[in-house]
Scaffold this motif. Structure first.
Motif, short mmCIF file in Angstrom:
data_model
loop_
_atom_site.label_atom_id
_atom_site.label_comp_id
_atom_site.label_asym_id
_atom_site.label_seq_id
_atom_site.Cartn_x
_atom_site.Cartn_y
_atom_site.Cartn_z
N ARG A 54 12.12 37.11 55.24
CA ARG A 54 12.15 37.64 56.61
C ARG A 54 12.80 39.02 56.65
O ARG A 54 12.34 39.91 57.37
N MET A 55 13.86 39.19 55.88
CA MET A 55 14.53 40.49 55.83
C MET A 55 13.60 41.56 55.28
O MET A 55 13.56 42.69 55.79
N ASP A 56 12.82 41.21 54.25
CA ASP A 56 11.83 42.15 53.73
C ASP A 56 10.83 42.54 54.81
O ASP A 56 10.48 43.72 54.95
N THR A 57 10.36 41.56 55.57
CA THR A 57 9.39 41.83 56.63
C THR A 57 9.98 42.72 57.71
O THR A 57 9.35 43.69 58.15
N VAL A 58 11.19 42.42 58.15
CA VAL A 58 11.84 43.22 59.19
C VAL A 58 12.04 44.66 58.71
O VAL A 58 11.76 45.61 59.44
N GLU A 59 12.51 44.82 57.49
CA GLU A 59 12.71 46.17 56.95
C GLU A 59 11.40 46.93 56.85
O GLU A 59 11.34 48.13 57.13
N ARG A 60 10.34 46.24 56.45
CA ARG A 60 9.03 46.88 56.36
C ARG A 60 8.53 47.31 57.73
O ARG A 60 8.02 48.43 57.91
N ASN A 66 9.91 53.86 61.97
CA ASN A 66 10.89 54.93 61.87
C ASN A 66 10.91 55.45 60.42
O ASN A 66 11.47 54.81 59.54
N PRO A 67 10.35 56.63 60.19
CA PRO A 67 10.29 57.14 58.81
C PRO A 67 11.66 57.47 58.22
O PRO A 67 11.81 57.53 56.99
N ASP A 68 12.68 57.65 59.05
CA ASP A 68 14.02 57.96 58.55
C ASP A 68 14.83 56.72 58.19
O ASP A 68 15.96 56.84 57.73
N PHE A 69 14.26 55.57 58.40
CA PHE A 69 14.97 54.31 58.13
C PHE A 69 15.20 54.13 56.64
O PHE A 69 14.30 54.30 55.83
N ARG A 70 16.42 53.77 56.29
CA ARG A 70 16.77 53.43 54.91
C ARG A 70 17.31 52.00 54.92
O ARG A 70 18.26 51.70 55.64
#
Length: 100
Positions: A54-60, A66-70
């Motif tokens: 789920r964390m992978d999906t949310v981060e994706r 948001n292209p600046d998201f890290r």
């Protein structure tokens, strides 16, 4: 033979082995986990695996908006982490196969 000699012989041949065997038995019973503990560990492992997915999906999703998201995690879907998960899954499968 007086009382002290009898007490010494009893201490060597009765009380000392009894104490040793008592603690060996305690040690053997304390070193194992129960089947309930194993079931709980497996349930927690499955929950952690689902949360990781789920964390992978949310981060994706956030990264696509948001292209600046890290990501907060160091490496997204790391092969090293996945290898450890596969090894753990293999151990769980072997444990289930051995218990059946």
């Amino acid at each position: 033979m007086d009382f002290e000699d009898i007490l010494a012989i009893m201490a060597i041949f009765v009380f000392l082995p009894w104490i040793i065997l008592h603690y060996v038995t305690k040690w053997k019973t304390a070193a194992t986990i129960t089947t309930d503990d194993e079931a709980l560990l497996e349930e927690l492992y499955n929950l952690a695996k689902r949360l990781d997915d789920r964390m992978d999906t949310v981060e994706r999703l956030v990264a696509s908006d948001n292209p600046d998201f890290r990501p907060a995690r160091l490496v997204h879907d790391s092969e090293k982490d996945n290898q450890q998960l596969r090894e753990l899954e293999q151990l769980i499968a072997e444990k289930k196969g051995a218990s059946q």
